[in-house]
Write a protein that holds these residues in place. Structure first.
Motif, PDB file in Angstrom:
ATOM      1  N   HIS A   1       0.837  -1.213   0.000  1.00 47.74           N
ATOM      2  CA  HIS A   1       0.000   0.000   0.000  1.00 47.74           C
ATOM      3  C   HIS A   1       0.867   1.256   0.000  1.00 47.74           C
ATOM      4  O   HIS A   1       0.828   2.040   0.948  1.00 47.74           O
ATOM      5  N   PRO A   2       1.662   1.471  -1.045  1.00 48.07           N
ATOM      6  CA  PRO A   2       2.610   2.593  -1.024  1.00 48.07           C
ATOM      7  C   PRO A   2       1.939   3.963  -0.887  1.00 48.07           C
ATOM      8  O   PRO A   2       2.468   4.843  -0.223  1.00 48.07           O
ATOM      9  N   PHE A   3       0.779   4.148  -1.488  1.00 48.02           N
ATOM     10  CA  PHE A   3       0.115   5.448  -1.403  1.00 48.02           C
ATOM     11  C   PHE A   3      -0.397   5.714   0.008  1.00 48.02           C
ATOM     12  O   PHE A   3      -0.273   6.825   0.535  1.00 48.02           O
ATOM     13  N   GLU A   4      -0.955   4.696   0.641  1.00 51.02           N
ATOM     14  CA  GLU A   4      -1.430   4.853   2.011  1.00 51.02           C
ATOM     15  C   GLU A   4      -0.268   5.092   2.956  1.00 51.02           C
ATOM     16  O   GLU A   4      -0.346   5.923   3.853  1.00 51.02           O
ATOM     17  N   PHE A   5       0.836   4.344   2.741  1.00 47.05           N
ATOM     18  CA  PHE A   5       2.013   4.536   3.577  1.00 47.05           C
ATOM     19  C   PHE A   5       2.517   5.970   3.450  1.00 47.05           C
ATOM     20  O   PHE A   5       2.807   6.623   4.460  1.00 47.05           O
ATOM     21  N   GLU A   6       2.627   6.463   2.239  1.00 44.15           N
ATOM     22  CA  GLU A   6       3.102   7.835   2.033  1.00 44.15           C
ATOM     23  C   GLU A   6       2.158   8.837   2.690  1.00 44.15           C
ATOM     24  O   GLU A   6       2.598   9.794   3.320  1.00 44.15           O
ATOM     25  N   TRP A   7       0.865   8.612   2.553  1.00 43.10           N
ATOM     26  CA  TRP A   7      -0.108   9.532   3.145  1.00 43.10           C
ATOM     27  C   TRP A   7       0.039   9.591   4.657  1.00 43.10           C
ATOM     28  O   TRP A   7      -0.007  10.654   5.271  1.00 43.10           O
ATOM     29  N   ILE A   8       0.233   8.445   5.286  1.00 44.99           N
ATOM     30  CA  ILE A   8       0.295   8.394   6.748  1.00 44.99           C
ATOM     31  C   ILE A   8       1.667   8.815   7.287  1.00 44.99           C
ATOM     32  O   ILE A   8       1.755   9.561   8.248  1.00 44.99           O
ATOM     33  N   PHE A   9       2.733   8.345   6.660  1.00 47.92           N
ATOM     34  CA  PHE A   9       4.055   8.507   7.249  1.00 47.92           C
ATOM     35  C   PHE A   9       4.971   9.505   6.541  1.00 47.92           C
ATOM     36  O   PHE A   9       5.975   9.909   7.122  1.00 47.92           O
ATOM     37  N   ALA A  10       4.671   9.871   5.317  1.00 48.00           N
ATOM     38  CA  ALA A  10       5.630  10.683   4.574  1.00 48.00           C
ATOM     39  C   ALA A  10       5.047  11.963   3.999  1.00 48.00           C
ATOM     40  O   ALA A  10       5.727  12.663   3.278  1.00 48.00           O
ATOM     41  N   SER A  11       3.827  12.275   4.313  1.00 47.78           N
ATOM     42  CA  SER A  11       3.233  13.492   3.779  1.00 47.78           C
ATOM     43  C   SER A  11       3.686  14.706   4.579  1.00 47.78           C
ATOM     44  O   SER A  11       3.613  14.699   5.806  1.00 47.78           O
ATOM     45  N   PRO A  12       4.149  15.755   3.890  1.00 45.89           N
ATOM     46  CA  PRO A  12       4.496  16.969   4.632  1.00 45.89           C
ATOM     47  C   PRO A  12       3.237  17.590   5.240  1.00 45.89           C
ATOM     48  O   PRO A  12       2.149  17.496   4.672  1.00 45.89           O
ATOM     49  N   VAL A  13       3.402  18.178   6.394  1.00 48.96           N
ATOM     50  CA  VAL A  13       2.264  18.808   7.058  1.00 48.96           C
ATOM     51  C   VAL A  13       2.593  20.255   7.365  1.00 48.96           C
ATOM     52  O   VAL A  13       3.750  20.621   7.542  1.00 48.96           O
ATOM     53  N   GLY A  14       1.552  21.058   7.432  1.00 47.84           N
ATOM     54  CA  GLY A  14       1.731  22.460   7.775  1.00 47.84           C
ATOM     55  C   GLY A  14       2.063  22.616   9.249  1.00 47.84           C
ATOM     56  O   GLY A  14       1.856  21.711  10.057  1.00 47.84           O
ATOM     57  N   SER A  15       2.575  23.785   9.595  1.00 46.21           N
ATOM     58  CA  SER A  15       3.003  24.015  10.975  1.00 46.21           C
ATOM     59  C   SER A  15       1.852  23.916  11.964  1.00 46.21           C
ATOM     60  O   SER A  15       2.062  23.551  13.121  1.00 46.21           O
ATOM     61  N   THR A  16       0.616  24.195  11.533  1.00 49.36           N
ATOM     62  CA  THR A  16      -0.508  24.109  12.470  1.00 49.36           C
ATOM     63  C   THR A  16      -0.798  22.664  12.857  1.00 49.36           C
ATOM     64  O   THR A  16      -1.362  22.415  13.911  1.00 49.36           O
ATOM     65  N   GLN A  17      -0.383  21.704  12.019  1.00 46.94           N
ATOM     66  CA  GLN A  17      -0.627  20.297  12.313  1.00 46.94           C
ATOM     67  C   GLN A  17       0.358  19.738  13.334  1.00 46.94           C
ATOM     68  O   GLN A  17       0.213  18.622  13.794  1.00 46.94           O
ATOM     69  N   HIS A  18       1.380  20.519  13.683  1.00 47.16           N
ATOM     70  CA  HIS A  18       2.356  20.086  14.688  1.00 47.16           C
ATOM     71  C   HIS A  18       1.951  20.529  16.091  1.00 47.16           C
ATOM     72  O   HIS A  18       2.639  20.228  17.052  1.00 47.16           O
ATOM     73  N   GLN A  19       0.848  21.219  16.198  1.00 45.78           N
ATOM     74  CA  GLN A  19       0.387  21.705  17.491  1.00 45.78           C
ATOM     75  C   GLN A  19      -0.275  20.568  18.267  1.00 45.78           C
ATOM     76  O   GLN A  19      -1.025  19.782  17.705  1.00 45.78           O
ATOM     77  N   PRO A  20      -0.014  20.472  19.573  1.00 46.88           N
ATOM     78  CA  PRO A  20      -0.564  19.369  20.368  1.00 46.88           C
ATOM     79  C   PRO A  20      -2.087  19.249  20.325  1.00 46.88           C
ATOM     80  O   PRO A  20      -2.611  18.163  20.539  1.00 46.88           O
ATOM     81  N   ASP A  21      -2.799  20.315  20.024  1.00 41.11           N
ATOM     82  CA  ASP A  21      -4.257  20.218  19.993  1.00 41.11           C
ATOM     83  C   ASP A  21      -4.809  19.903  18.605  1.00 41.11           C
ATOM     84  O   ASP A  21      -6.014  19.800  18.425  1.00 41.11           O
ATOM     85  N   SER A  22      -3.924  19.702  17.606  1.00 39.66           N
ATOM     86  CA  SER A  22      -4.409  19.396  16.258  1.00 39.66           C
ATOM     87  C   SER A  22      -4.829  17.927  16.165  1.00 39.66           C
ATOM     88  O   SER A  22      -4.302  17.063  16.869  1.00 39.66           O
ATOM     89  N   ALA A  23      -5.770  17.644  15.300  1.00 42.46           N
ATOM     90  CA  ALA A  23      -6.255  16.274  15.128  1.00 42.46           C
ATOM     91  C   ALA A  23      -5.137  15.347  14.651  1.00 42.46           C
ATOM     92  O   ALA A  23      -5.034  14.203  15.090  1.00 42.46           O
ATOM     93  N   ARG A  24      -4.295  15.837  13.759  1.00 39.16           N
ATOM     94  CA  ARG A  24      -3.213  15.001  13.228  1.00 39.16           C
ATOM     95  C   ARG A  24      -2.203  14.658  14.325  1.00 39.16           C
ATOM     96  O   ARG A  24      -1.734  13.530  14.428  1.00 39.16           O
ATOM     97  N   TYR A  25      -1.870  15.622  15.152  1.00 42.13           N
ATOM     98  CA  TYR A  25      -0.933  15.395  16.251  1.00 42.13           C
ATOM     99  C   TYR A  25      -1.507  14.369  17.217  1.00 42.13           C
ATOM    100  O   TYR A  25      -0.828  13.431  17.622  1.00 42.13           O
ATOM    101  N   GLN A  26      -2.757  14.535  17.572  1.00 39.69           N
ATOM    102  CA  GLN A  26      -3.406  13.597  18.488  1.00 39.69           C
ATOM    103  C   GLN A  26      -3.481  12.193  17.895  1.00 39.69           C
ATOM    104  O   GLN A  26      -3.286  11.200  18.599  1.00 39.69           O
ATOM    105  N   ALA A  27      -3.742  12.093  16.598  1.00 33.33           N
ATOM    106  CA  ALA A  27      -3.784  10.780  15.938  1.00 33.33           C
ATOM    107  C   ALA A  27      -2.402  10.131  15.984  1.00 33.33           C
ATOM    108  O   ALA A  27      -2.281   8.921  16.208  1.00 33.33           O
TER     109      ALA A  27
END
Length: 89
Positions: free
Chosen positions: A8-34
């Motif tokens: 599942h290379p596309f799913e792997f890239e989406w979950i583990f290798a996709s760049p994220v914006g700085s707001t997604q690094h905040q502890p209260d963001s959904a992505r950070y919590q996930a």
């Protein structure tokens, strides 16, 4: 995990290798919590291993300062159940 990633290379890239914006690094963001929930799936197993059969760890002072700070911060986040050196491994 590797078999799934290769199949599942596309799913792997989406979950583990996709760049994220700085707001997604905040502890209260959904992505950070996930990300934390995903890490906690393995954390208890690693803590049990560390407590029953400690494994060799690198000297934290041999690591770059930015990595040392990240490892220390994560160790505090998980109530210091693992030392930063073990988290590095």
């Amino acid at each position: 995990m590797r078999s799934w990633a290769v199949a599942h290379p596309f799913e792997f890239e989406w979950i583990f290798a996709s760049p994220v914006g700085s707001t997604q690094h905040q502890p209260d963001s959904a992505r950070y919590q996930a990300g934390l929930r995903f890490a906690y799936v393995f954390l208890d197993i690693i803590i049990e291993l560390w407590n029953t059969q400690p494994f060799p760890v690198p000297d934290l002072e041999d690591q770059p300062e930015s990595l040392r700070e990240q490892l220390r911060a994560y160790s505090r986040l998980i109530d210091e159940r693992l030392p930063p050196e073990a988290l590095h491994v």
